[in-house]
Design an enzyme around this catalytic site. Structure first.
Site, PDB file in Angstrom:
ATOM      1  N   CYS A  18       0.843  -1.204   0.000  1.00 34.66           N
ATOM      2  CA  CYS A  18       0.000   0.000   0.000  1.00 34.66           C
ATOM      3  C   CYS A  18       0.879   1.256   0.000  1.00 34.66           C
ATOM      4  O   CYS A  18       1.529   1.550  -0.983  1.00 34.66           O
ATOM      5  CB  CYS A  18      -0.978  -0.048   1.174  1.00 34.66           C
TER       6      CYS A  18
ATOM      7  N   HIS B 127      -3.559  -5.385  -0.351  1.00 25.77           N
ATOM      8  CA  HIS B 127      -3.137  -5.850   0.972  1.00 25.77           C
ATOM      9  C   HIS B 127      -3.123  -7.375   1.031  1.00 25.77           C
ATOM     10  O   HIS B 127      -4.157  -7.976   1.299  1.00 25.77           O
ATOM     11  CB  HIS B 127      -4.082  -5.307   2.047  1.00 25.77           C
TER      12      HIS B 127
ATOM     13  N   GLU C 147      -2.063  -9.150   3.364  1.00 32.89           N
ATOM     14  CA  GLU C 147      -2.392  -9.565   4.741  1.00 32.89           C
ATOM     15  C   GLU C 147      -3.892  -9.525   5.004  1.00 32.89           C
ATOM     16  O   GLU C 147      -4.350  -9.947   6.057  1.00 32.89           O
ATOM     17  CB  GLU C 147      -1.628  -8.692   5.748  1.00 32.89           C
TER      18      GLU C 147
END
Lengths: 254, 213
Positions: B83, B191, B193
Protein backbone atom coordinates in the site's frame (compact mmCIF):
# COMPACT_ATOMS: atom_id res chain seq x y z
CA UNK A 1 -13.44 -8.46 -14.17
CA UNK A 2 -13.42 -5.57 -11.77
CA UNK A 3 -14.23 -4.53 -8.26
CA UNK A 4 -16.56 -6.99 -6.54
CA UNK A 5 -19.62 -6.08 -4.51
CA UNK A 6 -18.98 -7.18 -0.95
CA UNK A 7 -20.98 -9.46 1.32
CA UNK A 8 -20.44 -8.73 4.99
CA UNK A 9 -21.79 -10.76 7.92
CA UNK A 10 -22.30 -8.70 11.05
CA UNK A 11 -21.77 -10.13 14.53
CA UNK A 12 -22.95 -8.66 17.82
CA UNK A 13 -20.48 -9.04 20.66
CA UNK A 14 -21.35 -8.65 24.33
CA UNK A 15 -18.62 -8.97 26.92
CA UNK A 16 -16.33 -10.69 24.44
CA UNK A 17 -18.89 -13.25 23.32
CA UNK A 18 -20.90 -13.38 20.13
CA UNK A 19 -24.56 -13.15 21.05
CA UNK A 20 -27.93 -13.42 19.33
CA UNK A 21 -27.36 -17.11 18.88
CA UNK A 22 -25.20 -17.87 15.94
CA UNK A 23 -26.26 -21.41 15.13
CA UNK A 24 -23.78 -23.36 13.12
CA UNK A 25 -24.31 -27.02 13.77
CA UNK A 26 -20.67 -27.92 13.33
CA UNK A 27 -19.19 -25.26 15.51
CA UNK A 28 -17.89 -26.16 18.96
CA UNK A 29 -18.48 -22.88 20.70
CA UNK A 30 -21.23 -20.72 19.22
CA UNK A 31 -20.10 -17.69 21.21
CA UNK A 32 -16.44 -17.71 20.24
CA UNK A 33 -15.70 -14.76 17.95
CA UNK A 34 -12.55 -16.35 16.55
CA UNK A 35 -14.23 -19.59 15.62
CA UNK A 36 -17.15 -17.81 13.98
CA UNK A 37 -14.86 -15.42 12.12
CA UNK A 38 -12.83 -18.33 10.84
CA UNK A 39 -16.00 -20.02 9.64
CA UNK A 40 -17.20 -16.96 7.72
CA UNK A 41 -13.77 -16.45 6.19
CA UNK A 42 -13.87 -20.04 4.94
CA UNK A 43 -17.34 -19.50 3.46
CA UNK A 44 -16.00 -16.56 1.49
CA UNK A 45 -17.08 -13.51 3.48
CA UNK A 46 -15.47 -10.39 2.02
CA UNK A 47 -15.20 -8.62 5.35
CA UNK A 48 -16.41 -9.02 8.90
CA UNK A 49 -18.14 -6.45 11.04
CA UNK A 50 -18.15 -6.78 14.81
CA UNK A 51 -20.57 -4.65 16.72
CA UNK A 52 -19.78 -4.25 20.40
CA UNK A 53 -23.07 -4.09 22.25
CA UNK A 54 -21.49 -4.35 25.70
CA UNK A 55 -23.43 -2.05 27.96
CA UNK A 56 -20.80 -1.30 30.58
CA UNK A 57 -17.76 0.72 29.72
CA UNK A 58 -15.59 -1.41 32.05
CA UNK A 59 -15.95 -4.26 29.63
CA UNK A 60 -14.78 -2.25 26.63
CA UNK A 61 -11.29 -3.68 26.94
CA UNK A 62 -12.74 -7.08 26.23
CA UNK A 63 -13.53 -5.95 22.69
CA UNK A 64 -9.91 -4.97 22.12
CA UNK A 65 -8.88 -8.53 22.99
CA UNK A 66 -11.54 -9.95 20.70
CA UNK A 67 -10.20 -7.86 17.83
CA UNK A 68 -6.62 -8.90 18.59
CA UNK A 69 -7.53 -12.56 18.60
CA UNK A 70 -9.61 -12.44 15.44
CA UNK A 71 -7.06 -10.33 13.55
CA UNK A 72 -4.32 -12.78 14.47
CA UNK A 73 -6.11 -15.64 12.77
CA UNK A 74 -8.45 -14.35 10.12
CA UNK A 75 -6.92 -12.44 7.25
CA UNK A 76 -9.78 -10.49 5.72
CA UNK A 77 -10.81 -6.91 6.52
CA UNK A 78 -12.30 -6.35 9.92
CA UNK A 79 -14.59 -3.50 10.95
CA UNK A 80 -15.38 -2.78 14.57
CA UNK A 81 -18.20 -0.59 15.82
CA UNK A 82 -20.03 0.21 19.02
CA UNK A 83 -18.85 2.35 21.89
CA UNK A 84 -16.44 4.40 19.81
CA UNK A 85 -16.53 7.88 21.33
CA UNK A 86 -13.07 9.35 20.94
CA UNK A 87 -10.20 9.31 18.49
CA UNK A 88 -8.28 7.34 21.10
CA UNK A 89 -10.91 4.58 20.88
CA UNK A 90 -10.42 4.50 17.11
CA UNK A 91 -6.68 4.20 17.46
CA UNK A 92 -6.94 1.44 20.04
CA UNK A 93 -9.09 -0.68 17.75
CA UNK A 94 -6.82 -0.11 14.76
CA UNK A 95 -3.75 -1.01 16.80
CA UNK A 96 -5.49 -4.18 17.93
CA UNK A 97 -5.85 -5.22 14.28
CA UNK A 98 -9.10 -3.67 13.05
CA UNK A 99 -8.96 -2.22 9.55
CA UNK A 100 -11.91 0.08 9.90
CA UNK A 101 -13.75 1.56 12.82
CA UNK A 102 -17.39 2.43 12.64
CA UNK A 103 -18.50 5.56 14.43
CA UNK A 104 -22.21 5.70 15.08
CA UNK A 105 -24.53 8.62 14.84
CA UNK A 106 -24.58 9.30 18.56
CA UNK A 107 -20.82 9.72 18.71
CA UNK A 108 -20.91 11.93 15.68
CA UNK A 109 -22.82 14.52 17.67
CA UNK A 110 -19.70 15.11 19.71
CA UNK A 111 -17.86 17.73 17.70
CA UNK A 112 -15.89 16.69 14.69
CA UNK A 113 -14.72 13.27 15.80
CA UNK A 114 -15.06 12.15 12.19
CA UNK A 115 -12.83 14.89 10.84
CA UNK A 116 -10.35 14.47 13.65
CA UNK A 117 -10.17 10.69 13.32
CA UNK A 118 -9.92 10.80 9.53
CA UNK A 119 -7.16 13.38 9.81
CA UNK A 120 -5.21 11.18 12.20
CA UNK A 121 -5.69 7.69 10.79
CA UNK A 122 -6.98 8.28 7.27
CA UNK A 123 -10.48 8.24 5.79
CA UNK A 124 -10.10 4.65 4.66
CA UNK A 125 -10.30 3.55 8.30
CA UNK A 126 -13.38 5.56 9.19
CA UNK A 127 -16.89 4.23 8.63
CA UNK A 128 -19.83 6.36 9.70
CA UNK A 129 -22.90 4.35 10.66
CA UNK A 130 -26.20 6.07 9.94
CA UNK A 131 -29.53 4.85 11.30
CA UNK A 132 -32.27 6.32 9.16
CA UNK A 133 -36.04 6.18 9.38
CA UNK A 134 -38.53 7.26 6.77
CA UNK A 135 -40.59 10.36 7.52
CA UNK A 136 -44.19 9.13 7.27
CA UNK A 137 -45.81 10.01 3.98
CA UNK A 138 -42.68 11.54 2.50
CA UNK A 139 -39.78 10.44 0.32
CA UNK A 140 -37.25 11.53 2.90
CA UNK A 141 -35.50 10.05 5.90
CA UNK A 142 -34.39 11.28 9.25
CA UNK A 143 -31.49 10.04 11.33
CA UNK A 144 -32.18 8.43 14.67
CA UNK A 145 -30.03 7.72 17.68
CA UNK A 146 -30.21 5.24 20.55
CA UNK A 147 -31.01 2.25 18.40
CA UNK A 148 -33.69 4.05 16.46
CA UNK A 149 -35.63 5.35 19.45
CA UNK A 150 -34.76 9.02 19.32
CA UNK A 151 -35.45 11.25 16.35
CA UNK A 152 -33.04 14.06 15.59
CA UNK A 153 -34.83 15.98 12.87
CA UNK A 154 -31.67 15.75 10.77
CA UNK A 155 -32.15 14.74 7.13
CA UNK A 156 -30.33 11.47 6.41
CA UNK A 157 -29.15 12.44 2.92
CA UNK A 158 -27.73 15.75 4.02
CA UNK A 159 -26.08 14.04 6.96
CA UNK A 160 -24.49 11.37 4.79
CA UNK A 161 -23.08 14.01 2.45
CA UNK A 162 -21.74 15.97 5.39
CA UNK A 163 -20.09 12.89 6.90
CA UNK A 164 -18.35 12.09 3.62
CA UNK A 165 -17.15 15.70 3.41
CA UNK A 166 -15.78 15.49 6.95
CA UNK A 167 -13.77 12.43 6.04
CA UNK A 168 -15.87 9.27 6.34
CA UNK A 169 -14.37 6.73 3.96
CA UNK A 170 -17.53 4.66 3.88
CA UNK A 171 -21.16 4.89 5.01
CA UNK A 172 -22.89 2.03 6.81
CA UNK A 173 -26.55 2.76 6.20
CA UNK A 174 -29.23 1.03 8.27
CA UNK A 175 -32.93 1.42 7.71
CA UNK A 176 -34.60 1.46 11.11
CA UNK A 177 -37.93 0.77 9.44
CA UNK A 178 -36.62 -2.48 8.01
CA UNK A 179 -34.10 -3.63 10.60
CA UNK A 180 -35.22 -6.97 12.01
CA UNK A 181 -38.26 -7.25 9.72
CA UNK A 182 -36.78 -9.57 7.06
CA UNK A 183 -38.70 -7.56 4.46
CA UNK A 184 -35.61 -6.43 2.59
CA UNK A 185 -33.57 -3.23 2.49
CA UNK A 186 -35.24 0.14 2.15
CA UNK A 187 -34.03 0.26 -1.44
CA UNK A 188 -35.14 3.85 -2.06
CA UNK A 189 -33.12 5.02 0.94
CA UNK A 190 -30.08 3.02 -0.17
CA UNK A 191 -30.32 4.41 -3.70
CA UNK A 192 -30.73 7.98 -2.51
CA UNK A 193 -27.66 7.84 -0.26
CA UNK A 194 -25.52 5.84 -2.72
CA UNK A 195 -26.22 8.43 -5.42
CA UNK A 196 -25.55 11.34 -3.08
CA UNK A 197 -22.15 10.43 -1.63
CA UNK A 198 -18.81 9.84 -3.39
CA UNK A 199 -17.73 7.11 -0.94
CA UNK A 200 -18.84 3.45 -0.81
CA UNK A 201 -22.16 2.65 0.87
CA UNK A 202 -22.95 -0.54 2.80
CA UNK A 203 -26.67 -1.37 2.86
CA UNK A 204 -28.01 -2.81 6.10
CA UNK A 205 -31.28 -3.65 7.82
CA UNK A 206 -34.04 -5.99 6.76
CA UNK A 207 -32.39 -8.83 4.85
CA UNK A 208 -34.58 -11.93 4.90
CA UNK A 209 -33.64 -13.61 1.64
CA UNK A 210 -30.85 -13.83 -0.89
CA UNK A 211 -32.93 -11.83 -3.33
CA UNK A 212 -32.84 -8.94 -0.84
CA UNK A 213 -29.05 -8.92 -0.99
CA UNK A 214 -29.19 -8.69 -4.78
CA UNK A 215 -31.70 -5.83 -4.65
CA UNK A 216 -29.44 -3.83 -2.34
CA UNK A 217 -26.86 -3.79 -5.11
CA UNK A 218 -28.98 -3.67 -8.25
CA UNK A 219 -31.86 -1.38 -7.24
CA UNK A 220 -30.16 0.22 -4.22
CA UNK A 221 -26.78 0.87 -5.80
CA UNK A 222 -24.93 -0.30 -2.67
CA UNK A 223 -21.26 -1.23 -2.86
CA UNK A 224 -21.63 -3.82 -0.11
CA UNK A 225 -24.45 -5.60 1.67
CA UNK A 226 -24.48 -6.45 5.34
CA UNK A 227 -26.65 -9.05 7.02
CA UNK A 228 -26.79 -10.89 10.30
CA UNK A 229 -29.53 -13.37 10.98
CA UNK A 230 -29.83 -15.03 7.56
CA UNK A 231 -26.22 -16.12 7.85
CA UNK A 232 -26.05 -16.77 11.57
CA UNK A 233 -28.98 -19.13 11.70
CA UNK A 234 -27.65 -21.20 8.87
CA UNK A 235 -30.49 -20.29 6.53
CA UNK A 236 -27.99 -19.43 3.84
CA UNK A 237 -24.25 -19.57 3.46
CA UNK A 238 -22.14 -16.72 2.16
CA UNK A 239 -21.32 -18.88 -0.85
CA UNK A 240 -25.02 -19.25 -1.66
CA UNK A 241 -25.47 -15.50 -1.36
CA UNK A 242 -22.68 -14.96 -3.85
CA UNK A 243 -24.02 -17.55 -6.26
CA UNK A 244 -27.37 -15.81 -6.23
CA UNK A 245 -25.76 -12.43 -6.83
CA UNK A 246 -23.53 -13.74 -9.60
CA UNK A 247 -26.52 -15.32 -11.33
CA UNK A 248 -28.02 -11.84 -11.58
CA UNK A 249 -24.92 -10.40 -13.14
CA UNK A 250 -23.45 -8.90 -9.98
CA UNK A 251 -19.68 -9.01 -9.77
CA UNK A 252 -18.68 -10.98 -6.66
CA UNK A 253 -15.57 -12.68 -5.33
CA UNK A 254 -16.11 -16.44 -5.52
CA UNK B 1 15.99 -18.93 11.73
CA UNK B 2 15.45 -16.04 9.36
CA UNK B 3 14.25 -12.68 10.64
CA UNK B 4 11.68 -10.42 9.02
CA UNK B 5 11.45 -6.78 10.04
CA UNK B 6 8.11 -5.02 9.66
CA UNK B 7 9.01 -1.35 9.63
CA UNK B 8 7.00 0.54 12.23
CA UNK B 9 6.72 4.22 11.43
CA UNK B 10 3.43 4.71 13.19
CA UNK B 11 1.24 4.54 10.10
CA UNK B 12 -1.40 1.88 9.87
CA UNK B 13 -2.21 -1.61 10.89
CA UNK B 14 1.07 -3.42 11.49
CA UNK B 15 -0.51 -6.04 13.70
CA UNK B 16 -2.20 -7.81 10.80
CA UNK B 17 0.89 -7.79 8.62
CA UNK B 18 3.03 -9.24 11.41
CA UNK B 19 0.44 -11.87 12.34
CA UNK B 20 -0.02 -12.94 8.75
CA UNK B 21 3.75 -13.32 8.30
CA UNK B 22 3.94 -15.32 11.53
CA UNK B 23 1.13 -17.54 10.38
CA UNK B 24 2.73 -18.38 7.04
CA UNK B 25 6.21 -18.53 8.55
CA UNK B 26 5.04 -21.27 10.87
CA UNK B 27 7.93 -20.90 13.28
CA UNK B 28 10.61 -20.68 10.60
CA UNK B 29 10.62 -16.89 10.57
CA UNK B 30 11.05 -14.51 13.43
CA UNK B 31 8.87 -11.47 12.75
CA UNK B 32 9.81 -8.21 14.42
CA UNK B 33 7.76 -5.06 14.25
CA UNK B 34 10.39 -2.41 14.72
CA UNK B 35 11.25 1.25 14.47
CA UNK B 36 14.93 0.59 15.18
CA UNK B 37 17.27 1.12 12.24
CA UNK B 38 19.62 -1.51 13.70
CA UNK B 39 16.91 -4.17 13.87
CA UNK B 40 15.81 -3.40 10.32
CA UNK B 41 19.43 -3.37 9.19
CA UNK B 42 20.02 -6.85 10.59
CA UNK B 43 16.85 -8.46 9.29
CA UNK B 44 17.03 -10.94 6.42
CA UNK B 45 13.84 -9.55 4.90
CA UNK B 46 12.11 -6.21 5.24
CA UNK B 47 8.44 -5.34 4.92
CA UNK B 48 7.21 -1.76 4.69
CA UNK B 49 3.44 -1.53 5.11
CA UNK B 50 1.63 1.74 5.76
CA UNK B 51 -1.64 3.56 5.44
CA UNK B 52 -2.58 7.18 5.59
CA UNK B 53 -1.61 10.33 3.78
CA UNK B 54 1.63 10.56 1.80
CA UNK B 55 2.89 13.62 3.65
CA UNK B 56 2.31 12.06 7.08
CA UNK B 57 4.04 8.86 6.03
CA UNK B 58 7.13 10.63 4.70
CA UNK B 59 7.32 12.85 7.76
CA UNK B 60 6.98 9.84 10.06
CA UNK B 61 9.82 8.04 8.27
CA UNK B 62 12.00 11.14 8.52
CA UNK B 63 11.17 11.81 12.14
CA UNK B 64 12.04 8.27 13.12
CA UNK B 65 15.22 8.38 11.03
CA UNK B 66 14.20 5.32 9.08
CA UNK B 67 14.82 6.47 5.53
CA UNK B 68 18.41 5.22 5.53
CA UNK B 69 17.37 1.79 6.80
CA UNK B 70 14.60 1.50 4.21
CA UNK B 71 16.91 2.54 1.36
CA UNK B 72 19.54 0.10 2.55
CA UNK B 73 16.98 -2.71 2.55
CA UNK B 74 15.82 -1.74 -0.95
CA UNK B 75 19.37 -2.05 -2.17
CA UNK B 76 20.33 -5.27 -0.47
CA UNK B 77 17.59 -7.68 0.69
CA UNK B 78 14.22 -9.16 -0.22
CA UNK B 79 11.86 -6.21 0.23
CA UNK B 80 8.08 -6.13 0.31
CA UNK B 81 6.16 -2.85 0.19
CA UNK B 82 2.43 -2.83 0.86
CA UNK B 83 0.00 0.00 0.00
CA UNK B 84 1.82 3.15 1.15
CA UNK B 85 4.94 0.99 1.16
CA UNK B 86 4.55 0.87 -2.63
CA UNK B 87 3.69 4.52 -3.20
CA UNK B 88 6.65 5.75 -1.12
CA UNK B 89 9.03 4.18 -3.64
CA UNK B 90 8.13 6.67 -6.39
CA UNK B 91 9.46 10.22 -6.76
CA UNK B 92 6.45 12.40 -6.01
CA UNK B 93 2.83 12.09 -5.00
CA UNK B 94 0.01 14.40 -6.06
CA UNK B 95 -1.55 13.85 -2.62
CA UNK B 96 -1.55 16.74 -0.11
CA UNK B 97 -0.79 19.23 -2.90
CA UNK B 98 2.47 17.47 -3.83
CA UNK B 99 4.85 15.43 -1.68
CA UNK B 100 8.41 14.29 -2.37
CA UNK B 101 8.84 10.57 -1.87
CA UNK B 102 11.84 8.23 -1.68
CA UNK B 103 12.51 8.29 -5.42
CA UNK B 104 13.62 4.68 -5.67
CA UNK B 105 11.63 4.36 -8.89
CA UNK B 106 11.13 7.16 -11.42
CA UNK B 107 7.49 8.15 -11.66
CA UNK B 108 4.69 9.63 -9.63
CA UNK B 109 1.61 8.82 -7.60
CA UNK B 110 -1.69 10.10 -8.95
CA UNK B 111 -5.21 10.34 -7.55
CA UNK B 112 -8.21 8.50 -8.98
CA UNK B 113 -10.30 11.66 -8.60
CA UNK B 114 -8.04 13.52 -11.07
CA UNK B 115 -7.56 10.58 -13.39
CA UNK B 116 -11.00 9.10 -13.97
CA UNK B 117 -12.95 10.53 -16.85
CA UNK B 118 -15.61 13.13 -16.11
CA UNK B 119 -19.03 11.73 -15.31
CA UNK B 120 -17.73 8.48 -13.85
CA UNK B 121 -19.80 7.11 -11.02
CA UNK B 122 -17.05 5.21 -9.27
CA UNK B 123 -16.63 5.49 -5.54
CA UNK B 124 -13.37 6.73 -4.09
CA UNK B 125 -11.57 5.17 -2.24
CA UNK B 126 -11.28 2.13 -4.49
CA UNK B 127 -12.26 -0.28 -1.72
CA UNK B 128 -12.76 -4.02 -1.91
CA UNK B 129 -11.70 -7.11 -3.81
CA UNK B 130 -10.46 -6.62 -7.34
CA UNK B 131 -8.89 -8.91 -9.95
CA UNK B 132 -5.13 -8.64 -10.15
CA UNK B 133 -3.76 -9.29 -13.61
CA UNK B 134 -0.22 -10.62 -13.57
CA UNK B 135 1.68 -8.76 -16.27
CA UNK B 136 4.65 -11.08 -16.05
CA UNK B 137 5.82 -14.11 -14.15
CA UNK B 138 7.17 -13.38 -10.69
CA UNK B 139 8.16 -15.73 -7.84
CA UNK B 140 5.76 -13.96 -5.46
CA UNK B 141 2.84 -14.95 -7.68
CA UNK B 142 3.76 -18.65 -7.59
CA UNK B 143 0.63 -20.82 -7.19
CA UNK B 144 -1.65 -17.78 -7.45
CA UNK B 145 -4.06 -17.68 -10.38
CA UNK B 146 -3.74 -14.84 -12.85
CA UNK B 147 -6.74 -12.61 -12.12
CA UNK B 148 -7.10 -13.74 -8.49
CA UNK B 149 -8.84 -11.18 -6.29
CA UNK B 150 -6.97 -9.18 -3.68
CA UNK B 151 -8.22 -6.58 -1.21
CA UNK B 152 -7.60 -2.93 -2.05
CA UNK B 153 -8.27 0.29 -0.21
CA UNK B 154 -6.71 3.42 -1.69
CA UNK B 155 -7.42 6.68 -3.48
CA UNK B 156 -4.03 7.07 -5.21
CA UNK B 157 -2.09 4.78 -7.54
CA UNK B 158 1.44 4.59 -8.94
CA UNK B 159 2.49 5.60 -12.43
CA UNK B 160 6.09 4.41 -12.96
CA UNK B 161 8.01 6.02 -15.79
CA UNK B 162 9.32 2.66 -16.88
CA UNK B 163 6.19 0.67 -17.65
CA UNK B 164 8.19 -2.57 -17.58
CA UNK B 165 8.51 -2.30 -13.81
CA UNK B 166 4.82 -3.02 -13.48
CA UNK B 167 4.31 -6.65 -12.51
CA UNK B 168 0.53 -6.49 -12.02
CA UNK B 169 -2.43 -4.30 -12.86
CA UNK B 170 -6.09 -3.89 -11.97
CA UNK B 171 -9.11 -2.19 -13.50
CA UNK B 172 -11.00 0.65 -11.86
CA UNK B 173 -12.47 2.97 -14.42
CA UNK B 174 -9.13 2.50 -16.16
CA UNK B 175 -6.28 0.02 -15.97
CA UNK B 176 -3.72 0.99 -13.34
CA UNK B 177 -0.48 -0.49 -12.11
CA UNK B 178 -0.99 -2.28 -8.79
CA UNK B 179 2.43 -3.87 -8.22
CA UNK B 180 6.02 -3.03 -9.12
CA UNK B 181 8.98 -5.35 -9.02
CA UNK B 182 12.68 -5.25 -9.82
CA UNK B 183 15.49 -7.47 -8.56
CA UNK B 184 14.98 -7.90 -4.78
CA UNK B 185 12.04 -5.51 -4.50
CA UNK B 186 8.32 -6.29 -4.78
CA UNK B 187 5.71 -3.73 -3.81
CA UNK B 188 1.96 -3.93 -4.17
CA UNK B 189 -0.99 -1.60 -3.77
CA UNK B 190 -3.30 -4.34 -2.50
CA UNK B 191 -3.14 -5.85 0.97
CA UNK B 192 -1.92 -9.46 0.96
CA UNK B 193 -2.39 -9.56 4.74
CA UNK B 194 -6.12 -8.95 4.18
CA UNK B 195 -6.59 -11.05 1.06
CA UNK B 196 -7.42 -14.43 2.57
CA UNK B 197 -5.75 -17.55 1.10
CA UNK B 198 -4.16 -15.92 -1.97
CA UNK B 199 -2.78 -13.10 0.16
CA UNK B 200 -1.21 -15.56 2.58
CA UNK B 201 0.22 -17.47 -0.37
CA UNK B 202 1.94 -14.31 -1.61
CA UNK B 203 3.40 -13.69 1.85
CA UNK B 204 4.58 -17.30 2.04
CA UNK B 205 6.23 -16.86 -1.35
CA UNK B 206 7.94 -13.74 -0.03
CA UNK B 207 9.39 -15.65 2.92
CA UNK B 208 10.97 -18.22 0.63
CA UNK B 209 12.02 -15.78 -2.10
CA UNK B 210 15.72 -15.57 -2.84
CA UNK B 211 15.32 -11.99 -4.03
CA UNK B 212 15.77 -12.71 -7.72
CA UNK B 213 13.20 -12.00 -10.41
Amino acid sequence: MGLAKRVIPCLDVDGGRVVKGVRFIDIRDAGDPVEIARRYDKEGADELTFLDITASSEQRDTMVHVVEQVAAEVFIPLTVGGGIRKVEDVRRMLNAGADKVSINTAAVFTPDIVAEAAGKVGSQCIVVAIDAKRVPGAQRWEIYTHGGREATGVDALEWAVKMAELGAGEILLTSMDRDGTKRGFDVALTRAVADAVPVPVIASGGVGSLQHLCEGVTAGGADAVLAASIFHFGEYTIAEAKQCMASQGIEVRQ
Amino acid sequence: MQTVAVVDYGMGNLHSVAKALEQVGGGSARVRVSAEPAVIGNADRVVVPGQGAARDCMQALQKRRLIGAVKDALATRPFLGICMGLQLLLETSDENGGVDLLGFYAGRVRGFSDSLSAGHNLKIPHMGWNNVRQERVHPLFADIDDGARFYFVHSYFVVPEEAGLGVASAEYGMRFCCALASENVFACQFHPEKSAADGLRLLRNFLSWDGAC
